[in-house]
Design a protein around this motif. Structure first.
Motif, PDB file in Angstrom:
ATOM      1  N   SER A  11       9.470  -1.745  10.191  1.00  0.00           N
ATOM      2  CA  SER A  11       8.778  -2.776   9.410  1.00  0.00           C
ATOM      3  C   SER A  11       9.650  -4.024   9.244  1.00  0.00           C
ATOM      4  CB  SER A  11       8.395  -2.244   8.031  1.00  0.00           C
ATOM      5  OG  SER A  11       7.419  -1.237   8.119  1.00  0.00           O
ATOM      6  N   ALA A  12       8.981  -5.189   9.212  1.00  0.00           N
ATOM      7  CA  ALA A  12       9.677  -6.461   9.017  1.00  0.00           C
ATOM      8  C   ALA A  12       9.355  -7.078   7.658  1.00  0.00           C
ATOM      9  CB  ALA A  12       9.287  -7.434  10.130  1.00  0.00           C
ATOM     10  N   ASP A  13       8.666  -6.315   6.794  1.00  0.00           N
ATOM     11  CA  ASP A  13       8.246  -6.863   5.501  1.00  0.00           C
ATOM     12  C   ASP A  13       9.012  -6.281   4.320  1.00  0.00           C
ATOM     13  OD1 ASP A  13       7.266  -4.298   5.461  1.00  0.00           O
ATOM     14  OD2 ASP A  13       5.251  -4.829   4.778  1.00  0.00           O
ATOM     15  N   GLY A  14      10.134  -5.639   4.582  1.00  0.00           N
ATOM     16  CA  GLY A  14      10.934  -5.076   3.505  1.00  0.00           C
ATOM     17  C   GLY A  14      10.476  -3.707   3.040  1.00  0.00           C
ATOM     18  N   THR A  15       9.627  -3.050   3.834  1.00  0.00           N
ATOM     19  CA  THR A  15       9.108  -1.740   3.442  1.00  0.00           C
ATOM     20  C   THR A  15      10.227  -0.735   3.196  1.00  0.00           C
ATOM     21  OG1 THR A  15       6.962  -1.998   4.545  1.00  0.00           O
ATOM     22  CG2 THR A  15       7.754   0.238   4.225  1.00  0.00           C
ATOM     23  N   ALA A  62      13.786   2.653  -0.410  1.00  0.00           N
ATOM     24  CA  ALA A  62      15.138   3.030  -0.822  1.00  0.00           C
ATOM     25  C   ALA A  62      15.411   2.643  -2.271  1.00  0.00           C
ATOM     26  CB  ALA A  62      16.160   2.376   0.107  1.00  0.00           C
ATOM     27  N   ARG A  63      14.913   1.495  -2.680  1.00  0.00           N
ATOM     28  CA  ARG A  63      15.182   0.976  -4.026  1.00  0.00           C
ATOM     29  C   ARG A  63      14.337   1.679  -5.096  1.00  0.00           C
ATOM     30  NH1 ARG A  63      14.069  -3.690  -2.763  1.00  0.00           N
ATOM     31  NH2 ARG A  63      11.924  -3.805  -3.486  1.00  0.00           N
ATOM     32  N   GLU A  64      13.056   1.852  -4.830  1.00  0.00           N
ATOM     33  CA  GLU A  64      12.135   2.316  -5.865  1.00  0.00           C
ATOM     34  C   GLU A  64      11.872   3.819  -5.824  1.00  0.00           C
ATOM     35  OE1 GLU A  64       8.585  -0.064  -6.044  1.00  0.00           O
ATOM     36  OE2 GLU A  64       9.659  -1.903  -5.515  1.00  0.00           O
ATOM     37  N   PHE A  65      12.156   4.468  -4.696  1.00  0.00           N
ATOM     38  CA  PHE A  65      11.890   5.909  -4.570  1.00  0.00           C
ATOM     39  C   PHE A  65      13.114   6.616  -3.985  1.00  0.00           C
ATOM     40  CE2 PHE A  65       7.873   3.629  -4.320  1.00  0.00           C
ATOM     41  CZ  PHE A  65       7.091   4.308  -5.255  1.00  0.00           C
ATOM     42  N   PRO A  66      14.204   6.651  -4.746  1.00  0.00           N
ATOM     43  CA  PRO A  66      15.451   7.210  -4.210  1.00  0.00           C
ATOM     44  C   PRO A  66      15.358   8.694  -3.870  1.00  0.00           C
ATOM     45  CG  PRO A  66      15.612   6.822  -6.580  1.00  0.00           C
ATOM     46  CD  PRO A  66      14.346   6.167  -6.133  1.00  0.00           C
ATOM     47  N   GLY A  67      14.372   9.397  -4.418  1.00  0.00           N
ATOM     48  CA  GLY A  67      14.221  10.809  -4.099  1.00  0.00           C
ATOM     49  C   GLY A  67      13.512  11.075  -2.796  1.00  0.00           C
ATOM     50  N   VAL A  68      13.004  10.029  -2.163  1.00  0.00           N
ATOM     51  CA  VAL A  68      12.294  10.167  -0.887  1.00  0.00           C
ATOM     52  C   VAL A  68      13.296  10.094   0.260  1.00  0.00           C
ATOM     53  CG1 VAL A  68      10.692   8.973   0.674  1.00  0.00           C
ATOM     54  CG2 VAL A  68      10.093   9.287  -1.737  1.00  0.00           C
ATOM     55  N   ARG A  69      13.144  10.973   1.234  1.00  0.00           N
ATOM     56  CA  ARG A  69      14.012  10.933   2.423  1.00  0.00           C
ATOM     57  C   ARG A  69      13.465   9.856   3.357  1.00  0.00           C
ATOM     58  NH1 ARG A  69      17.010  14.486   5.734  1.00  0.00           N
ATOM     59  NH2 ARG A  69      18.034  13.135   7.275  1.00  0.00           N
ATOM     60  N   LEU A  70      14.267   8.846   3.620  1.00  0.00           N
ATOM     61  CA  LEU A  70      13.829   7.681   4.388  1.00  0.00           C
ATOM     62  C   LEU A  70      14.459   7.657   5.772  1.00  0.00           C
ATOM     63  CD1 LEU A  70      12.467   4.834   4.595  1.00  0.00           C
ATOM     64  CD2 LEU A  70      14.553   3.923   3.507  1.00  0.00           C
ATOM     65  N   PHE A  71      13.628   7.400   6.777  1.00  0.00           N
ATOM     66  CA  PHE A  71      14.097   7.204   8.143  1.00  0.00           C
ATOM     67  C   PHE A  71      13.801   5.754   8.530  1.00  0.00           C
ATOM     68  CE2 PHE A  71      13.042  11.606   7.613  1.00  0.00           C
ATOM     69  CZ  PHE A  71      14.060  12.297   8.242  1.00  0.00           C
ATOM     70  N   ARG A  72      14.841   4.972   8.764  1.00  0.00           N
ATOM     71  CA  ARG A  72      14.674   3.579   9.177  1.00  0.00           C
ATOM     72  C   ARG A  72      14.705   3.523  10.707  1.00  0.00           C
ATOM     73  NH1 ARG A  72      16.392  -0.472   5.184  1.00  0.00           N
ATOM     74  NH2 ARG A  72      17.065   0.543   3.235  1.00  0.00           N
ATOM     75  N   LEU A  73      13.541   3.463  11.307  1.00  0.00           N
ATOM     76  CA  LEU A  73      13.464   3.451  12.766  1.00  0.00           C
ATOM     77  C   LEU A  73      13.596   2.019  13.277  1.00  0.00           C
ATOM     78  CD1 LEU A  73      10.549   6.010  13.192  1.00  0.00           C
ATOM     79  CD2 LEU A  73      13.015   6.423  13.104  1.00  0.00           C
ATOM     80  N   GLN A 118       0.828  -1.202   0.000  1.00  0.00           N
ATOM     81  CA  GLN A 118       0.000   0.000   0.000  1.00  0.00           C
ATOM     82  C   GLN A 118       0.865   1.255   0.000  1.00  0.00           C
ATOM     83  OE1 GLN A 118      -3.178  -0.046   2.879  1.00  0.00           O
ATOM     84  NE2 GLN A 118      -4.407   1.222   1.500  1.00  0.00           N
ATOM     85  N   LEU A 119       1.973   1.221   0.713  1.00  0.00           N
ATOM     86  CA  LEU A 119       2.872   2.374   0.711  1.00  0.00           C
ATOM     87  C   LEU A 119       3.439   2.605  -0.684  1.00  0.00           C
ATOM     88  CD1 LEU A 119       4.389   4.611   2.225  1.00  0.00           C
ATOM     89  CD2 LEU A 119       6.224   2.941   2.622  1.00  0.00           C
ATOM     90  N   ARG A 120       3.760   1.533  -1.408  1.00  0.00           N
ATOM     91  CA  ARG A 120       4.264   1.695  -2.778  1.00  0.00           C
ATOM     92  C   ARG A 120       3.276   2.484  -3.628  1.00  0.00           C
ATOM     93  NH1 ARG A 120       5.274  -3.415  -4.141  1.00  0.00           N
ATOM     94  NH2 ARG A 120       7.556  -3.325  -4.181  1.00  0.00           N
ATOM     95  N   GLU A 121       1.987   2.146  -3.532  1.00  0.00           N
ATOM     96  CA  GLU A 121       0.967   2.859  -4.300  1.00  0.00           C
ATOM     97  C   GLU A 121       0.856   4.319  -3.853  1.00  0.00           C
ATOM     98  OE1 GLU A 121      -2.701   0.758  -4.006  1.00  0.00           O
ATOM     99  OE2 GLU A 121      -1.897  -1.106  -4.855  1.00  0.00           O
TER     100      GLU A 121
END
Length: 296
Positions: free
Chosen positions: A40-44, A49-60, A16-19
């Motif tokens: 997340s434990a499902d590879g979110t 990181a792989r599909e949306f490199p322009g998004v700022r990601l925080f891995r908590l 759902q996040l991908r969409e």
């Protein structure tokens, strides 16, 4: 520099996040997007990181709930931030319209938009309550005055967000917006609803409704105890419990409330009278609202 950024929190909803990200990153509004992944434990996080490199990601490392928004907002450099859930999508032009309103009215702390529920795009049941809000507001306010928000439908002035300390670490998730909104109002910030700021909601099936109900009841009662005069605590608390099933989830919520009493009473700060006046006016519509039934 962008006027508004988007902050999305998520946990174990990769597809759902991908969409949602495909939509949010292709908007003509061109707002920077921040994603705080709550362990997340499902590879979110890897997907982002792989599909949306322009998004700022925080891995908590753990699930911080709503507090994950605080983590992301610390890095936001725009004057406004729009909160987005992994199952909500701001529609074209909505971010720009929210930023325009916040630009035009310096006393406005937040703008909450009109929610349409997919797939049929019917209005969310909370909408009539927001559109017909009885809360008194100044003449300059560009929409009905509010004393509560729904985070996934709301754009907030970053300076106001930081002034009140963001979302409470105690509430975690589920009605966490109530305390945040009352603290905005107590500090003199106005909140309004805007018909032409449109957000779609595709409710995720990946949720535990009983656990969410437990959190919702707990957080509502904690907020009452933290910010309302004692007569209102008992009056509104009775209304909340009257609509809740008499089951294990409700009992667990009440036990949570009792366990939290030491810190709640220590942190208790009743809102100013003008805010309490608005809250009293809201009690009747809230009592009748189909959107405020703790029945999941």
């Amino acid at each position: 520099m962008a006027r508004i950024s988007v902050v999305i929190i998520t946990c174990n909803r990769r597809e759902q996040l991908r969409e949602t990200l495909a939509h949010m990153t292709s908007l003509p509004d061109a707002a920077p997007v921040f994603v705080a992944d709550n362990g997340s434990a499902d590879g979110t996080a890897d997907m982002v990181a792989r599909e949306f490199p322009g998004v700022r990601l925080f891995r908590l490392a753990e699930n911080l709930g709503a507090v994950a928004r605080n983590v992301a907002v610390e890095e936001v450099t725009s004057p406004y931030v729009a909160f987005c859930d992994d199952d909500t999508t701001w529609q074209p032009g909505a971010l720009t319209r929210a930023a325009d309103l916040l630009d035009a009215y310096p006393g406005l702390g937040s703008v909450t938009g009109r929610c349409l529920v997919e797939p049929g795009l019917a209005e969310d049941p909370i909408t009539p309550e927001l559109r017909e809000s009885p809360v008194p507001g100044p003449d300059w306010l560009p929409g009905p005055a509010l004393l509560g928000i729904m985070a996934g439908l709301t754009a907030v002035r970053v300076s106001a967000f930081r002034e009140v300390g963001g979302f409470s670490t105690r509430m975690w998730l589920g009605g966490e917006e109530e305390l945040f909104a009352l603290d905005l109002a107590a500090r003199g910030w106005w909140m309004c609803w805007a018909e032409d700021v449109v957000i779609h909601h595709a409710p995720s099936k990946l949720r535990d409704p009983r656990h969410r109900r437990r959190l919702g009841i707990r957080n509502t009662l904690w907020t009452l105890l933290l910010r309302r005069p004692w007569p209102a605590v008992f009056r509104r608390g009775r209304d909340v419990l009257r609509t809740a099933p008499r089951d294990a989830a409700t009992a667990a919520a009440l036990l949570d409330v009792l366990r939290g009493l030491p810190w709640v009473l220590a942190d208790r700060r009743v809102v100013p009278e003008h805010v309490e006046h608005g809250l009293r006016l809201l009690e009747a519509p809230q009592r009748e609202s189909k959107a405020r039934r703790y029945v999941g």
